[in-house]
Write an enzyme that holds these catalytic residues in place. Sequence first.
Site, PDB file in Angstrom:
ATOM      1  N   HIS A 131      11.019   3.681  -0.710  1.00 15.77           N
ATOM      2  CA  HIS A 131       9.983   3.325   0.001  1.00 15.77           C
ATOM      3  C   HIS A 131      10.276   2.196   1.072  1.00 15.77           C
ATOM      4  O   HIS A 131      11.354   1.637   0.896  1.00 15.77           O
ATOM      5  CB  HIS A 131       8.887   2.794  -0.953  1.00 15.77           C
ATOM      6  CG  HIS A 131       9.183   1.704  -1.810  1.00 15.77           C
ATOM      7  ND1 HIS A 131       9.838   1.747  -2.677  1.00 15.77           N
ATOM      8  CD2 HIS A 131       8.796   0.335  -1.662  1.00 15.77           C
ATOM      9  CE1 HIS A 131      10.295   0.452  -3.190  1.00 15.77           C
ATOM     10  NE2 HIS A 131       9.188  -0.248  -2.846  1.00 15.77           N
ATOM     11  N   HIS A 190       2.727   3.294  -5.638  1.00 12.41           N
ATOM     12  CA  HIS A 190       2.872   1.941  -5.497  1.00 12.41           C
ATOM     13  C   HIS A 190       2.049   1.357  -4.271  1.00 12.41           C
ATOM     14  O   HIS A 190       1.100   2.138  -3.924  1.00 12.41           O
ATOM     15  CB  HIS A 190       4.296   1.580  -4.946  1.00 12.41           C
ATOM     16  CG  HIS A 190       4.733   0.240  -4.909  1.00 12.41           C
ATOM     17  ND1 HIS A 190       4.686  -0.484  -5.858  1.00 12.41           N
ATOM     18  CD2 HIS A 190       5.604  -0.433  -3.828  1.00 12.41           C
ATOM     19  CE1 HIS A 190       4.964  -1.718  -5.603  1.00 12.41           C
ATOM     20  NE2 HIS A 190       5.830  -1.693  -4.421  1.00 12.41           N
ATOM     21  N   HIS A 195       9.616  -1.194   1.622  1.00 13.21           N
ATOM     22  CA  HIS A 195       9.685  -2.464   1.168  1.00 13.21           C
ATOM     23  C   HIS A 195      10.926  -3.102   1.623  1.00 13.21           C
ATOM     24  O   HIS A 195      11.984  -2.468   1.095  1.00 13.21           O
ATOM     25  CB  HIS A 195       8.956  -2.933  -0.286  1.00 13.21           C
ATOM     26  CG  HIS A 195       7.454  -2.667  -0.169  1.00 13.21           C
ATOM     27  ND1 HIS A 195       6.914  -2.711  -1.534  1.00 13.21           N
ATOM     28  CD2 HIS A 195       6.694  -2.883   0.706  1.00 13.21           C
ATOM     29  CE1 HIS A 195       5.543  -2.518  -1.217  1.00 13.21           C
ATOM     30  NE2 HIS A 195       5.474  -2.645   0.010  1.00 13.21           N
ATOM     31  N   HIS A 248      14.887  -3.834 -11.741  1.00 15.89           N
ATOM     32  CA  HIS A 248      13.843  -4.268 -10.941  1.00 15.89           C
ATOM     33  C   HIS A 248      13.177  -5.575 -11.402  1.00 15.89           C
ATOM     34  O   HIS A 248      11.794  -5.557 -11.651  1.00 15.89           O
ATOM     35  CB  HIS A 248      12.525  -3.178 -10.367  1.00 15.89           C
ATOM     36  CG  HIS A 248      12.023  -3.670  -9.078  1.00 15.89           C
ATOM     37  ND1 HIS A 248      10.864  -4.249  -9.188  1.00 15.89           N
ATOM     38  CD2 HIS A 248      12.558  -3.500  -7.946  1.00 15.89           C
ATOM     39  CE1 HIS A 248      10.254  -4.418  -7.721  1.00 15.89           C
ATOM     40  NE2 HIS A 248      11.384  -4.193  -7.035  1.00 15.89           N
ATOM     41  N   ASP A 282      13.050  -5.191  -0.103  1.00 17.36           N
ATOM     42  CA  ASP A 282      13.996  -5.302  -0.927  1.00 17.36           C
ATOM     43  C   ASP A 282      14.742  -3.902  -1.254  1.00 17.36           C
ATOM     44  O   ASP A 282      15.635  -3.610  -2.053  1.00 17.36           O
ATOM     45  CB  ASP A 282      13.484  -5.921  -2.218  1.00 17.36           C
ATOM     46  CG  ASP A 282      12.054  -5.293  -2.751  1.00 17.36           C
ATOM     47  OD1 ASP A 282      11.559  -4.708  -1.882  1.00 17.36           O
ATOM     48  OD2 ASP A 282      12.188  -5.202  -4.068  1.00 17.36           O
ATOM     49  N   HIS A 283      14.105  -2.711  -0.676  1.00 21.25           N
ATOM     50  CA  HIS A 283      14.681  -1.747  -0.800  1.00 21.25           C
ATOM     51  C   HIS A 283      15.325  -0.954   0.393  1.00 21.25           C
ATOM     52  O   HIS A 283      15.889   0.053   0.297  1.00 21.25           O
ATOM     53  CB  HIS A 283      13.503  -0.447  -1.253  1.00 21.25           C
ATOM     54  CG  HIS A 283      13.164  -0.733  -2.707  1.00 21.25           C
ATOM     55  ND1 HIS A 283      13.607  -0.237  -3.938  1.00 21.25           N
ATOM     56  CD2 HIS A 283      12.328  -1.852  -3.230  1.00 21.25           C
ATOM     57  CE1 HIS A 283      12.967  -0.866  -4.958  1.00 21.25           C
ATOM     58  NE2 HIS A 283      12.124  -1.899  -4.356  1.00 21.25           N
ATOM     59  N   ASP A 342       9.873   1.240  -7.589  1.00 21.93           N
ATOM     60  CA  ASP A 342       8.314   0.788  -7.835  1.00 21.93           C
ATOM     61  C   ASP A 342       7.384   1.538  -8.009  1.00 21.93           C
ATOM     62  O   ASP A 342       7.190   2.563  -7.131  1.00 21.93           O
ATOM     63  CB  ASP A 342       8.366  -0.081  -6.479  1.00 21.93           C
ATOM     64  CG  ASP A 342       9.537  -1.253  -6.257  1.00 21.93           C
ATOM     65  OD1 ASP A 342      10.528  -1.016  -6.799  1.00 21.93           O
ATOM     66  OD2 ASP A 342       9.123  -2.352  -5.599  1.00 21.93           O
TER      67      ASP A 342
END
Length: 304
Positions: free
Chosen positions: A63, A143, A65, A271, A67-68, A213
Amino acid sequence: MESFRVHILGCGSALPTLKHNPSSQVIEIRGKYFMVDCGEGTQTQLRRSKIKFTRINAVFISHAHGDHCFGLIGMISTFGMLGRTAPLHVYAPSAFRKIMEMQMDFFCNGFEYDVVFHDIDTTVQKIIYEDRSLTIETVPLSHRVPCCGFIFREKPTLPHILRDMADFYKVPVSQFNNIKNGTDWIDEEGNVVPYTRLTRPSGPVRSYAYCSDTRYIPSLYESLKDISVLYHESTYLSEDETMAQMYCHSTAAQAARVAADAGVGTLVLGHYSARYDDEKKLLAEAKNVFSNSILSYEGLIIDV
């Protein structure tokens, strides 16, 4: 048995810490290397893991975001500077394509390799990659933005020839493949020797699921039945379940519930929220529900 390993490069959540890197993993399966998520610092972690940059065949982004995925454009740039010529395939939710193409137009001109984008529909469970030895399929998650997990599943291999039995019945090597594929052998006297007497079954099919997530989904286990190893986000302890619900994350106990309901072999937690100094509390909570739970950490290599 062919290699099937998971290399943990990062298992922290959104806030950077000195202890954990943001999410990233490399799945090594039968000589192929696939990256799942690419948070900041992934290139450094690749160096530490001694995985050659040239070995990465494709990247799967769960996804959009940061941090990914914040590490992806830097890694693409580095690949170009290292003279990569093989295409890099990037599988990601459809909205991610425009973001990456804008960044590449600005930062990554003149490279000698192509970045091939594949749009993912995060709402369906579907095979998105397949070759002779494995499949990779999406798993819909829940999410705050479109998000999915990924299941890496090797294909069954043919049975193994029992060489002593084959020699006893004077089976020529030229017939081994036919027998592996289920053909009985007829000896010199016309007797039928069942192929099952000449072979032993191959090892069980191995599989790995990465559930990024997501809030707790009671029905998620139905998509993960009998997975060998499951990585499921476990951002919070149960005492912070209200926060987990607010931000669409899971607790360690909820991750363990999914693992128990699905009958997986091993649950890998990850995570972690930066609020916890000691992840052993998360592990203890998960083990109360599913005993075969372990903590991920940077540098961990999991044999599936």
